[in-house]
Design an enzyme around this catalytic site. Structure first.
Site, PDB file in Angstrom:
ATOM      1  N   GLU A 142     -75.315  90.705 -26.755  1.00  0.00           N
ATOM      2  CA  GLU A 142     -74.988  89.318 -26.423  1.00  0.00           C
ATOM      3  C   GLU A 142     -75.602  88.927 -25.080  1.00  0.00           C
ATOM      4  OE1 GLU A 142     -71.148  86.385 -26.871  1.00  0.00           O
ATOM      5  OE2 GLU A 142     -70.807  88.336 -25.969  1.00  0.00           O
ATOM      6  N   ALA A 167     -66.372  94.629 -22.376  1.00  0.00           N
ATOM      7  CA  ALA A 167     -66.348  95.025 -23.786  1.00  0.00           C
ATOM      8  C   ALA A 167     -67.170  94.026 -24.586  1.00  0.00           C
ATOM      9  CB  ALA A 167     -64.909  95.086 -24.303  1.00  0.00           C
ATOM     10  N   MET A 168     -67.384  94.362 -25.870  1.00  0.00           N
ATOM     11  CA  MET A 168     -68.123  93.474 -26.771  1.00  0.00           C
ATOM     12  C   MET A 168     -67.532  93.573 -28.162  1.00  0.00           C
ATOM     13  SD  MET A 168     -70.430  91.239 -27.055  1.00  0.00           S
ATOM     14  CE  MET A 168     -70.814  90.363 -28.571  1.00  0.00           C
ATOM     15  N   GLU A 169     -67.381  92.407 -28.802  1.00  0.00           N
ATOM     16  CA  GLU A 169     -66.619  92.288 -30.049  1.00  0.00           C
ATOM     17  C   GLU A 169     -67.410  92.607 -31.301  1.00  0.00           C
ATOM     18  OE1 GLU A 169     -68.021  87.949 -29.089  1.00  0.00           O
ATOM     19  OE2 GLU A 169     -67.369  89.701 -27.975  1.00  0.00           O
ATOM     20  N   ASN A 170     -68.258  93.607 -31.279  1.00  0.00           N
ATOM     21  CA  ASN A 170     -69.005  93.958 -32.479  1.00  0.00           C
ATOM     22  C   ASN A 170     -68.028  94.275 -33.612  1.00  0.00           C
ATOM     23  OD1 ASN A 170     -71.372  94.147 -30.715  1.00  0.00           O
ATOM     24  ND2 ASN A 170     -70.483  96.093 -30.084  1.00  0.00           N
ATOM     25  N   HIS A 206     -58.316  90.934 -26.381  1.00  0.00           N
ATOM     26  CA  HIS A 206     -59.340  89.888 -26.294  1.00  0.00           C
ATOM     27  C   HIS A 206     -60.418  90.144 -27.354  1.00  0.00           C
ATOM     28  CE1 HIS A 206     -62.223  87.259 -23.869  1.00  0.00           C
ATOM     29  NE2 HIS A 206     -63.043  87.923 -24.678  1.00  0.00           N
ATOM     30  N   GLU A 207     -60.929  91.368 -27.390  1.00  0.00           N
ATOM     31  CA  GLU A 207     -61.981  91.683 -28.371  1.00  0.00           C
ATOM     32  C   GLU A 207     -61.445  91.633 -29.791  1.00  0.00           C
ATOM     33  OE1 GLU A 207     -64.865  91.643 -27.101  1.00  0.00           O
ATOM     34  OE2 GLU A 207     -64.093  91.762 -25.069  1.00  0.00           O
ATOM     35  N   HIS A 215     -61.498  88.226 -31.195  1.00  0.00           N
ATOM     36  CA  HIS A 215     -62.837  87.803 -31.618  1.00  0.00           C
ATOM     37  C   HIS A 215     -63.151  88.193 -33.065  1.00  0.00           C
ATOM     38  CE1 HIS A 215     -64.559  85.988 -28.123  1.00  0.00           C
ATOM     39  NE2 HIS A 215     -64.499  87.072 -27.358  1.00  0.00           N
ATOM     40  N   GLU A 225     -64.837  82.404 -26.161  1.00  0.00           N
ATOM     41  CA  GLU A 225     -64.389  83.260 -25.069  1.00  0.00           C
ATOM     42  C   GLU A 225     -63.061  82.777 -24.488  1.00  0.00           C
ATOM     43  OE1 GLU A 225     -65.456  86.045 -24.601  1.00  0.00           O
ATOM     44  OE2 GLU A 225     -67.406  85.995 -25.559  1.00  0.00           O
TER      45      GLU A 225
END
Length: 875
Positions: free
Chosen positions: A136, A281-284, A314-315, A318, A337
């Site tokens: 991202e 973090a990242m919502e993959n 949070h993730e 998503h 977000e």
């Protein structure tokens, strides 16, 4: 390491993306990646074979995005294209197109050291190689050729070839593994549901694994079972608290299934903690990645664990808002977000054991928003994202924290049940699709029975922070009239901005010995400049009045002089009220209205009241920052010495390991990094703590201590290297870099500065994102002032840095090396040489990249704010 200059056409515009969407309708990607030689440091690229199927207008042309090392072949609809002619910088031209198209591309992509694309990390503890991806907003194009924009969703079929002993993962579940050579196998993963390119993910390495299973049901009774997984580097396995992580995951899934009423749509739910991560973090979908700072190798406070839980939920949010339903373009980045920030905090508060999530939000998260929203570069929550550079820069305090604060206010405005009802309808209507803000406003309007457009205009299409204050008239010791006022200016236009607020005004009774005690709270709705509050009439005139009690809205509060004095001298007896009031006081310091020393005295007076270690850490950090930047040079060292003495006494009084001691030690080491001449016994005590096993500093604090000692010339290079060699970990490697760069030697500082500007160590090695940041951080720890005097070099080099390094890396350099240590004695906010130099650069560089100019403008604003605050302290 293969390095390529940034192509001139790297910066895709919104108009170009929209034009491509009119032509292209994507179906499937088949991505075959070969990591089989990843462990060989001499090999800096990896082969990728990409097949994309899509519909288009017959006879039209389009392009794929790609930032790899090379393209070796391109086949479009069975016809081989000339790769040399088709590849132009960051783009691969495709023409002519048919109605149904298939393009197959063979290419070589580059292992990253910047945390963008596929990042390669070698564990200093055991030499093992780890890979993970981060995409991202548009770094997927660093991995495989694609239409790298969020509205061109597709299904993904991924295969990865890698060491057969490694754990290998992607978004889909593992379907099969096929040996291809000795010690090497090819893993095939399940085809995904339709999703955007930026949330595809690839993982490989000898990760340690944990497994569990979730069983639950949605609100409407649909039963669901989800395989759960956790992973981290093997050398960190003993520190990963899998039971707590799985418990938070299950509680979160329960909460979202109950309130969203849509079964988790992505099959498995893996969470992996990865090294040198640029983000939290990242919502993959199916494989969420987190910074491994959440694997606590040192004693972690309750606040750190709460923050981790907040990031996890949070993730998880998503998975529905962002992944299942995705914005059309990055203009609505804020919505996904902000929604996840607000709802994730709500879920932590309601579903986990961490009951102070909103207190932390009021203290820490909103401070980020208030700061960002007062820059000249601030923007409406609905930002005008014209290109990818703007998208990358808008992962900011407006997009996350202000947006989340406004959604919290929206929930108060329409009611939380109505807000969540709207979300459920939104998911049901738009699943697997792309949306804009209007789609969410329509869902809110239907659920609430209100036209949300006026509310949206006031809150989402204007910029800047409102201020709230209460004025009263007092007669015979009793309030006879009370009015709530609001004002606000849009920094971009200078126009007044008034917004609708639903707030509470808290009433607190001062006590003879102790904090002021909560007495009442009165709900008020205000949309204009003022409104009378008759509920306050008759209250005692000595009451502390707190606008925005409960922190329901997004606004700076201006406390009347009496209330502010009580807040700073005695405090309030409610944790959230205390956090809200101190946040208001901090804003007045930054605005040059409250002297820094007075704020710090208030922190000292009230720190014993603060139970929430997240709030405590934040206000102590603010106090250190106030003394370091917002005091005048002739008083600063005296005040810092007093602050260091207070912190030392607080640690010595209660030396047993605890959350409180950890926060105090972190603050102490930060303060010692600013103090020019700390009393020698302080540094001797710090040195003794490192060797005292009973004191139990832990790895993180031990290296913070080494950095301080190095900055004050109390340890030599050989000792630092020996300490790192004795415990070779990622934390110690970064700590060593910071400590070496912190040494008070002009030649050392020159070398560190050159390393930052070039992005390379002295031996030519490319610095990873963590090592670059550690170099910048260490360079900035300069209590002796030996690194000063290089301001002119900064203005000569930043454009070259921007052109040579990735946007993420160059942002670190341009921000971290900005000449900011201005002193009022050398000139005020208009005439200081640092201010003048920045203004001259901006006026002469109108054609510089907009994202680079934005950083300079914001740093200049911080510089001028520093000088204004120093003037307030000198008054």
């Amino acid at each position: 390491m293969t390095e390529l200059p940034r192509p001139a056409n790297e910066n895709l515009t919104r108009d170009e993306a929209a034009g491509r969407s009119l032509i292209v309708r994507t179906h499937d990607y088949t991505v075959d990646i070969d990591f089989s030689r990843a462990a060989d440091p001499a090999v800096d690229t990896y082969p990728v074979r990409t097949r994309v199927t899509f519909d288009a207008e017959a006879g039209a042309s389009t392009f794929l995005d790609y930032l790899g090392a090379r393209v070796t072949s391109i086949t479009l609809n069975g016809r081989e294209l000339d790769a040399a002619a088709a590849v132009d910088g960051a783009r691969i031209a495709l023409a002519p197109l048919a109605e149904a198209n298939e393009v197959v591309i063979e290419s070589e992509s580059i292992y990253s050291r910047s945390g963008e694309g596929v990042h390669r990390f070698v564990d200093p503890a055991d030499g093992a190689t780890y890979l993970y991806s981060q995409n991202e907003p548009v770094d997927c194009r660093r991995i495989y050729p694609c239409f790298d924009q969020p509205d061109l969703k597709a299904r993904f079929h991924v295969t990865i070839t890698a060491d057969a002993s490694w754990h290998v993962a992607s978004n889909g579940a593992l379907l099969a593994e096929h040996p291809v050579a000795e010690g090497v196998s090819r893993r095939e993963f399940a085809v995904t549901e339709p999703m955007s390119t930026y949330i595809t993910t690839f993982l490989a390495g000898p990760y340690a694994l944990w497994h569990d299973e979730y069983a639950g049901r949605t609100a409407s009774g649909i039963e669901i079972t989800i395989p759960l997984g956790l992973a981290c580097r093997t050398s960190l396995a003993d520190s990963l608290d899998s039971d707590e992580l799985f418990e938070i995951t299950k509680r979160g899934l329960d909460w979202f299934h109950r309130h969203f009423d849509v079964a988790y749509p992505w099959g498995k739910y893996d969470q992996v903690f990865v090294p040198e991560y640029n983000l939290g973090a990242m919502e993959n979908p199916g494989l969420v990645t987190f910074t491994e700072r959440y694997v606590f190798t040192s004693p972690a406070t309750e606040a750190q664990r709460e923050q981790r839980a907040n990031t996890m939920l949070h993730e998880m949010c998503h998975m529905w808002f962002g992944d299942l339903v995705t914005m059309v373009w990055w203009d609505d980045l804020w919505l996904k977000e902000s929604f996840a920030d607000y709802v994730g905090t709500l879920a932590v508060d309601e579903a986990t054991e961490y009951t102070t999530a909103w207190t932390t939000f009021a203290s820490r998260r909103k401070a980020w928003a208030y700061r960002q929203d007062q820059y000249p570069t601030t923007h409406p929550i609905v930002a005008d994202i014209v290109d990818l550079e703007a998208a990358d820069q808008n992962f900011d305090g407006i997009t996350y924290a202000k947006g989340a604060s406004v959604l919290k206010q929206l929930s108060a405005y329409v009611g939380q049940d109505t807000f969540l009802t709207a979300a459920r309808a939104y998911f049901a209507k738009h699943a697997w699709g792309n949306t804009t803000l209007d789609d969410f406003l329509d869902a809110l309007g239907e659920a609430s029975g209100r036209d949300m457009r006026q509310w949206a205009h006031a809150w989402l299409e204007t910029a800047g922070v409102n201020r709230l204050r209460v004025s009263t008239s007092v007669s015979d010791g009793v309030i006879t009239s009370a009015t709530l006022h609001q004002d606000g200016i849009d920094p971009r236009t200078g126009d007044p901005v008034l917004r609708p607020h639903v707030v509470r005004i808290g009433v607190y009774a001062p006590a003879e010995d102790g904090p002021a005690e909560f007495e009442a709270a009165h709900a008020v709705r205000i949309s204009g400049a003022s409104i009378d509050v008759p509920e306050l009439v008759g209250a005692a005139g000595d009451r502390v009045l707190l606008p925005n009690d409960g922190d329901l809205t997004y606004a700076k509060i201006v406390q009347d002089p009496h209330s502010l004095e009580v807040v700073l001298d005695a405090g309030l007896d409610d944790e959230l009220a205390r956090a809200t009031a101190l946040a208001g006081a901090w804003n007045t310091v930054r605005d040059g209205e409250l002297p820094a020393e007075r704020f710090v005295d208030g922190v000292v007076a009230g720190e014993y009241l603060i139970d929430d270690t997240g709030v405590l850490a934040n206000v102590l950090a603010q106090a250190t920052a106030a003394l370091a930047a917002y005091t005048t040079a002739d008083t600063r060292q005296r005040l810092l010495a007093r602050w260091v003495a207070f912190l030392m006494d607080a640690v010595v009084e209660d030396p047993s390991p605890s959350d409180r001691r950890t926060v105090l030690l972190r603050t102490l080491f930060a303060a010692l990094g600013e103090a020019r001449s700390p009393v020698p016994p302080v540094l001797e005590v710090v040195r003794s703590w490192i060797d005292d096993s009973n004191f139990a500093l832990g790895e993180e604090l031990t290296w913070s201590a080494w950095v301080v000692l190095s900055a004050h010339a109390r340890v030599d290079e050989a000792s630092l290297r020996a300490a790192q060699a004795a415990a070779p970990t990622a934390v110690s490697a970064v700590g060593l870099t910071r400590a070496l760069a912190a040494r008070p030697d002009a030649a050392v500082k020159d070398a560190a500065r050159e390393a930052a500007y070039s992005g390379r160590a002295a031996d030519g090695t490319v610095l990873s994102n963590d090592q670059l940041q550690a170099t910048i951080d260490g360079l900035g720890i300069d209590p002796a002032g030996v690194g000063a005097g290089h301001e002119a070099e900064y203005w000569q080099r930043i454009e070259d840095v921007w052109a040579a390094q990735s946007q993420g890396q160059s942002t670190r350099v341009v921000t971290g090396l900005f000449p900011a240590d201005a002193e009022l004695a050398d000139g005020d906010q208009a005439r200081h040489p640092f201010v003048v130099a920045a203004q001259e650069w901006l006026s002469s560089r109108g054609n510089a990249p907009a994202a680079l100019r934005r950083i300079v403008i914001e740093q200049l604003d911080d510089l001028q704010r520093r000088l204004r605050a120093q003037a307030a302290s000198a008054a």
